[in-house]
Scaffold this motif. Structure first.
Motif, PDB file in Angstrom:
ATOM      1  N   PHE A   1      -3.644   2.467  -4.133  1.00 37.09           N
ATOM      2  CA  PHE A   1      -2.554   3.403  -3.919  1.00 37.09           C
ATOM      3  C   PHE A   1      -1.931   3.684  -5.281  1.00 37.09           C
ATOM      4  CE2 PHE A   1       1.943   4.302  -3.741  1.00 37.09           C
ATOM      5  CZ  PHE A   1       1.983   5.390  -2.883  1.00 37.09           C
TER       6      PHE A   1
ATOM      7  N   ALA B   1       0.835  -1.210   0.000  1.00 33.63           N
ATOM      8  CA  ALA B   1       0.000   0.000   0.000  1.00 33.63           C
ATOM      9  C   ALA B   1       0.867   1.256   0.000  1.00 33.63           C
ATOM     10  CB  ALA B   1      -0.955  -0.007   1.191  1.00 33.63           C
ATOM     11  N   GLY B   2       1.965   1.202  -0.776  1.00 24.79           N
ATOM     12  CA  GLY B   2       2.763   2.389  -1.021  1.00 24.79           C
ATOM     13  C   GLY B   2       3.890   2.654  -0.055  1.00 24.79           C
TER      14      GLY B   2
ATOM     15  N   GLU C   1     -11.530   2.440  -6.306  1.00 21.18           N
ATOM     16  CA  GLU C   1     -10.950   2.421  -4.963  1.00 21.18           C
ATOM     17  C   GLU C   1     -11.281   1.113  -4.221  1.00 21.18           C
ATOM     18  OE1 GLU C   1     -12.516   5.965  -3.195  1.00 21.18           O
ATOM     19  OE2 GLU C   1     -10.958   7.218  -4.090  1.00 21.18           O
TER      20      GLU C   1
ATOM     21  N   SER D   1      -1.846  -1.450  -5.804  1.00 20.20           N
ATOM     22  CA  SER D   1      -0.823  -0.473  -5.429  1.00 20.20           C
ATOM     23  C   SER D   1       0.134  -0.314  -6.601  1.00 20.20           C
ATOM     24  CB  SER D   1      -0.052  -0.938  -4.196  1.00 20.20           C
ATOM     25  OG  SER D   1      -0.855  -0.883  -3.036  1.00 20.20           O
TER      26      SER D   1
ATOM     27  N   GLU E   1      -4.381   8.852   5.103  1.00 19.96           N
ATOM     28  CA  GLU E   1      -3.329   8.950   4.101  1.00 19.96           C
ATOM     29  C   GLU E   1      -3.933   9.279   2.736  1.00 19.96           C
ATOM     30  OE1 GLU E   1      -0.525   5.763   3.781  1.00 19.96           O
ATOM     31  OE2 GLU E   1      -0.519   5.374   5.943  1.00 19.96           O
TER      32      GLU E   1
ATOM     33  N   LEU F   1      -4.964  -1.647   2.159  1.00 20.33           N
ATOM     34  CA  LEU F   1      -5.646  -0.597   1.405  1.00 20.33           C
ATOM     35  C   LEU F   1      -7.051  -0.356   1.953  1.00 20.33           C
ATOM     36  CD1 LEU F   1      -4.576  -1.453  -2.257  1.00 20.33           C
ATOM     37  CD2 LEU F   1      -3.986   0.627  -0.994  1.00 20.33           C
TER      38      LEU F   1
ATOM     39  N   LYS G   1      -8.195   3.210   3.530  1.00 16.96           N
ATOM     40  CA  LYS G   1      -9.353   3.906   2.980  1.00 16.96           C
ATOM     41  C   LYS G   1     -10.348   4.255   4.089  1.00 16.96           C
ATOM     42  CE  LYS G   1     -12.372   5.318  -0.108  1.00 16.96           C
ATOM     43  NZ  LYS G   1     -12.192   6.616  -0.791  1.00 16.96           N
TER      44      LYS G   1
ATOM     45  N   LEU H   1      -4.054   8.441  -0.785  1.00 17.87           N
ATOM     46  CA  LEU H   1      -3.708   7.216  -1.470  1.00 17.87           C
ATOM     47  C   LEU H   1      -3.430   7.419  -2.957  1.00 17.87           C
ATOM     48  CD1 LEU H   1      -6.138   4.652   0.205  1.00 17.87           C
ATOM     49  CD2 LEU H   1      -3.733   5.093   0.714  1.00 17.87           C
TER      50      LEU H   1
END
Length: 339
Positions: free
Chosen positions: A267, A29-30, A264, A284, A248, A239, A243, A250
Motif C-alpha cells: 500500500f 494496509a492503509g 507487490e 504499507s 482497492e 495486503l 491484492k 493499493l
C-alpha cells in the motif's frame, strides 16, 4: 441493524505507536483498524446498517479528529454515527452499557483491535451468534462449549482440558440487543465483577440461563493487532487479501517514483515519494511519506515520515518521524525500541 464498537481502552502492548494514536486508529494496509473491521462486518451482514455507536475514552485522547473520522466512516456505510464516552476502564460489559440508548433491536458488538475475513449467513433461529475461529491451541483462549445441536451452552476461559477448538474473537450478534442490556444492567446493579471489571460474558451467561439460543459464526481469518510483531503480520496478510480481491487501489496515483521499484503487494499512500528505493513486498506507506536511498520490506510506515539510507525489515514506524540509517545523533522518546 446496528453496530456497537467499544474502543475506549488505550492499551500498552502496541507502545510507542499507541501513545499518540489510539490503537484502533493505527492503519493496517492503509486504513485504520476500526475502519477495516466495521466495513468487513457490514459486508458479512449483507443488510443496511442504520447506526454505528462508538464508545470512546477520554476526549483528550479520542478527540475531535477521531470523532470526525468515525463519522465519515459511518456516512460511507449509509449509517448514523453515535458517539459515547467511557470515563473509567471498568470492563467490556461497562463499555457496552455506556451506549445504553443505542441498545435496541438487532445489533453486532465488536471490539476494535482485531480484523476478520468471513463469509457466512446469520442463523435466523439463533437469539445470538458468537463469532469464533478454529485454533490449534484452545487452552490459550476463551472458547465456546457446544451441545449436540451445535448450540453454545457455556463460555470457558483458557480451559485446562479440551472443551472445543472454537475461540471467541470478540464479535457478537444479538437478535435483540435489549435483552443483553437488561442482563448487563443486572450485573451493574448487583456489582458483579470479574477481575475488577464488569464483563460481557456475565450478561451472556444469564441469557443462556434463560434459555436463549446461541450459535457460532466461524470466521475464515482472524487477525490480531495487539503488538508490533503481529500487527506487521496482520498488515502482510491483509495486503495479500486485498491484492487477491482487486477491489482497492493499493498504490495512489499521486505517488512519485524516481529510480525506484515497488514489489507487490504494497500500500502506497497519497503523495508518497520514493527515490532510489525498493519497497516491498508487504509494505504499507502512509500519505506524504518520503523514502530515499533505502530498501524496505515487511514493514508498516505511517504518514509524513522521512526515511533515508535505511535497510528495513519487520519495521513499524509512526507519523512525522525522521529516520536516517546513517544517524550519529538521535532523539528517542519513551517506549521506543531499536533492534
Amino acid at each position: 441493524m446496528k453496530i456497537i464498537v467499544p474502543m475506549a481502552g488505550r492499551g500498552s502492548r502496541l507502545r510507542p505507536h499507541s501513545l499518540t494514536v489510539p490503537k484502533p486508529l493505527i492503519p493496517v494496509a492503509g486504513q485504520p483498524i476500526v475502519h477495516r473491521l466495521v466495513k468487513d462486518i457490514a459486508k458479512v451482514l449483507k443488510q443496511p446498517i442504520e447506526e454505528i455507536a462508538f464508545v470512546l475514552g477520554d476526549p483528550a485522547w479520542f478527540g475531535d479528529d477521531v470523532v470526525s473520522s468515525l463519522q465519515d466512516l459511518s456516512k460511507s456505510l449509509g449509517a448514523k454515527a453515535t458517539i459515547y464516552r467511557q470515563d473509567l476502564p471498568l470492563g467490556t460489559g461497562h463499555a457496552i452499557m455506556c451506549a445504553k440508548p443505542s441498545l435496541s433491536g438487532s445489533a453486532v458488538i465488536a471490539y476494535a483491535d482485531t480484523l476478520i475475513r468471513a463469509e457466512f449467513d446469520l442463523d435466523p433461529m439463533a437469539d445470538s451468534v458468537i463469532w469464533t475461529k478454529e485454533v490449534d491451541n484452545p487452552e490459550a483462549y476463551g472458547v465456546v462449549k457446544l451441545n449436540d445441536k451445535n448450540e453454545i451452552v457455556e463460555l470457558v476461559e483458557k480451559p485446562k482440558s479440551f472443551v472445543s477448538n472454537q475461540a471467541v474473537i470478540g464479535i457478537y450478534y444479538f437478535k435483540d440487543v435489549a435483552v443483553l442490556k437488561e442482563k448487563l444492567q443486572e450485573i451493574l446493579d448487583e456489582n458483579v465483577m470479574n477481575g475488577g471489571e464488569y464483563q460481557i460474558n456475565d450478561g451472556i451467561k444469564r441469557m443462556m440461563a434463560d434459555g436463549k439460543i446461541f450459535k457460532t459464526g466461524t470466521v475464515d481469518e482472524w487477525m490480531d493487532c495487539g503488538n508490533k510483531a503481529i500487527t506487521i503480520e496482520t498488515n502482510q496478510r491483509m495486503l495479500g487479501f486485498l491484492k487477491s480481491d482487486g477491489e482497492e487501489q493499493l498504490v495512489a496515483s499521486s505517488a512519485k517514483l524516481e529510480n525506484s521499484k515497488i514489489i507487490e503487494p504494497c500500500f502506497i499512500g497519497e503523495n508518497v515519494v520514493l527515490k532510489n528505493t525498493t519497497v516491498g513486498p508487504f509494505v504499507s506507506v502512509g500519505n506524504g511519506t518520503i523514502i530515499e536511498n533505502s530498501t524496505v520490506k515487511n514493514s508498516l510506515i505511517q504518514t509524513y515520515t522521512t526515511i533515508k539510507n535505511a535497510n528495513l525489515d519487520n519495521a513499524m514506524i509512526g507519523n512525522h518521524v525522521e529516520f536516517n540509517g546513517e544517524f550519529t545523533s538521535i532523539s528517542i522518546g519513551d517506549y521506543s525500541v531499536l533492534e
